[in-house]
Write a protein that holds these residues in place. Structure first.
Motif, PDB file in Angstrom:
ATOM      1  N   PHE A   1      -7.317  74.455  28.664  1.00 57.15           N
ATOM      2  CA  PHE A   1      -5.901  74.726  28.931  1.00 57.15           C
ATOM      3  C   PHE A   1      -5.270  73.633  29.789  1.00 57.15           C
ATOM      4  O   PHE A   1      -4.162  73.195  29.525  1.00 57.15           O
ATOM      5  N   PHE A   2      -5.988  73.206  30.805  1.00 56.75           N
ATOM      6  CA  PHE A   2      -5.382  72.288  31.762  1.00 56.75           C
ATOM      7  C   PHE A   2      -5.576  70.821  31.395  1.00 56.75           C
ATOM      8  O   PHE A   2      -5.146  69.940  32.136  1.00 56.75           O
ATOM      9  N   SER A   3      -6.156  70.565  30.237  1.00 61.58           N
ATOM     10  CA  SER A   3      -6.220  69.206  29.701  1.00 61.58           C
ATOM     11  C   SER A   3      -5.094  68.938  28.713  1.00 61.58           C
ATOM     12  O   SER A   3      -4.908  67.802  28.286  1.00 61.58           O
ATOM     13  N   LEU A   4      -4.368  69.969  28.340  1.00 64.69           N
ATOM     14  CA  LEU A   4      -3.265  69.793  27.399  1.00 64.69           C
ATOM     15  C   LEU A   4      -2.121  69.021  28.060  1.00 64.69           C
ATOM     16  O   LEU A   4      -1.821  69.223  29.233  1.00 64.69           O
ATOM     17  N   THR A   5      -1.512  68.165  27.287  1.00 73.04           N
ATOM     18  CA  THR A   5      -0.356  67.419  27.790  1.00 73.04           C
ATOM     19  C   THR A   5       0.903  68.267  27.640  1.00 73.04           C
ATOM     20  O   THR A   5       0.926  69.257  26.880  1.00 73.04           O
ATOM     21  N   GLN A   6       1.960  67.872  28.327  1.00 73.26           N
ATOM     22  CA  GLN A   6       3.234  68.575  28.196  1.00 73.26           C
ATOM     23  C   GLN A   6       3.753  68.492  26.763  1.00 73.26           C
ATOM     24  O   GLN A   6       4.344  69.446  26.259  1.00 73.26           O
ATOM     25  N   ARG A   7       3.507  67.390  26.113  1.00 73.18           N
ATOM     26  CA  ARG A   7       3.927  67.229  24.713  1.00 73.18           C
ATOM     27  C   ARG A   7       3.208  68.237  23.816  1.00 73.18           C
ATOM     28  O   ARG A   7       3.832  68.859  22.940  1.00 73.18           O
ATOM     29  N   GLN A   8       1.906  68.396  24.008  1.00 68.96           N
ATOM     30  CA  GLN A   8       1.150  69.361  23.203  1.00 68.96           C
ATOM     31  C   GLN A   8       1.640  70.784  23.456  1.00 68.96           C
ATOM     32  O   GLN A   8       1.778  71.580  22.522  1.00 68.96           O
ATOM     33  N   ILE A   9       1.931  71.096  24.707  1.00 71.27           N
ATOM     34  CA  ILE A   9       2.415  72.440  25.043  1.00 71.27           C
ATOM     35  C   ILE A   9       3.766  72.694  24.377  1.00 71.27           C
ATOM     36  O   ILE A   9       4.002  73.773  23.820  1.00 71.27           O
ATOM     37  N   LYS A  10       4.643  71.711  24.384  1.00 71.13           N
ATOM     38  CA  LYS A  10       5.954  71.853  23.717  1.00 71.13           C
ATOM     39  C   LYS A  10       5.783  72.023  22.208  1.00 71.13           C
ATOM     40  O   LYS A  10       6.504  72.804  21.584  1.00 71.13           O
ATOM     41  N   GLN A  11       4.824  71.310  21.625  1.00 68.77           N
ATOM     42  CA  GLN A  11       4.532  71.487  20.195  1.00 68.77           C
ATOM     43  C   GLN A  11       4.039  72.909  19.925  1.00 68.77           C
ATOM     44  O   GLN A  11       4.419  73.519  18.919  1.00 68.77           O
ATOM     45  N   PHE A  12       3.216  73.432  20.806  1.00 67.82           N
ATOM     46  CA  PHE A  12       2.717  74.804  20.649  1.00 67.82           C
ATOM     47  C   PHE A  12       3.863  75.811  20.748  1.00 67.82           C
ATOM     48  O   PHE A  12       3.886  76.799  20.029  1.00 67.82           O
ATOM     49  N   GLU A  13       4.795  75.577  21.652  1.00 69.98           N
ATOM     50  CA  GLU A  13       5.940  76.484  21.806  1.00 69.98           C
ATOM     51  C   GLU A  13       6.758  76.588  20.523  1.00 69.98           C
ATOM     52  O   GLU A  13       7.263  77.652  20.188  1.00 69.98           O
ATOM     53  N   ALA A  14       6.873  75.475  19.807  1.00 71.96           N
ATOM     54  CA  ALA A  14       7.682  75.444  18.581  1.00 71.96           C
ATOM     55  C   ALA A  14       6.865  75.756  17.328  1.00 71.96           C
ATOM     56  O   ALA A  14       7.421  75.788  16.224  1.00 71.96           O
ATOM     57  N   SER A  15       5.617  76.015  17.472  1.00 77.33           N
ATOM     58  CA  SER A  15       4.736  76.226  16.326  1.00 77.33           C
ATOM     59  C   SER A  15       4.987  77.572  15.648  1.00 77.33           C
ATOM     60  O   SER A  15       5.300  78.564  16.314  1.00 77.33           O
TER      61      SER A  15
END
Length: 157
Positions: free
Chosen positions: A32-46
């Motif tokens: 969880f804490f290795s994810l980048t902010q970009r990856q998290i934003k991609q997950f939000e829009a998935s």
């Protein structure tokens, strides 16, 4: 004669289960804490629910971390409690040297297989493993969240 053997086998199986729990918590924390902010934003829009759940869990990173650390601590404490029963049995049967060796072996086992190895392996595939851990982590947050909130109120605020 057979009953102690089954009891010992049960304790060993419980140790393996607790080590697997510690490995899950340690690996999930890294994922969880290795994810980048970009990856998290991609997950939000998935469109995929588990990816959105992963992003949802990371909206409160401190809360998620507290729950994962508390779960890891519980698994480790229970592991050492069960292993101490086995170490005492070994001490009675084979002496102090064997008990000392068994205590050291159980310590090394948990550190290597419950902490270091899961974190090392998870780091390379953090994105996919964070998604895979999202549902169990969500359940952990639901179960341990109130407990960690009480500890936070008592000791931090």
């Amino acid at each position: 004669m057979i009953a102690p053997l089954y009891e010992t086998l049960g304790n060993v199986l419980l140790l393996l289960l607790l080590a697997a729990g510690a490995a899950f918590f340690a690996g999930s924390e890294t994922a969880f804490f290795s994810l980048t902010q970009r990856q998290i934003k991609q997950f939000e829009a998935s469109p995929l629910r588990l990816q959105r759940l992963t992003a949802h869990l990371l909206r409160r990173p401190g809360h998620l971390l507290n729950c994962l650390l508390f779960g890891n601590m519980m698994a480790a404490v229970l592991f050492y409690a069960v292993s101490s029963v086995l170490v005492v049995r070994i001490g009675h049967a084979w002496g102090l040297g064997a008990a000392t060796g068994a205590a050291f072996a159980t310590f090394l086992f948990l550190v290597l297989f419950g902490e270091i190895l899961p974190k090392s392996l998870t780091y390379a595939s953090a994105r996919s493993l964070a998604v895979a851990a999202a549902l169990p982590a969500f359940l952990v947050v639901r179960i341990l969240g109130p407990v960690t909130a009480i500890f936070r109120l008592l000791f931090l605020e």
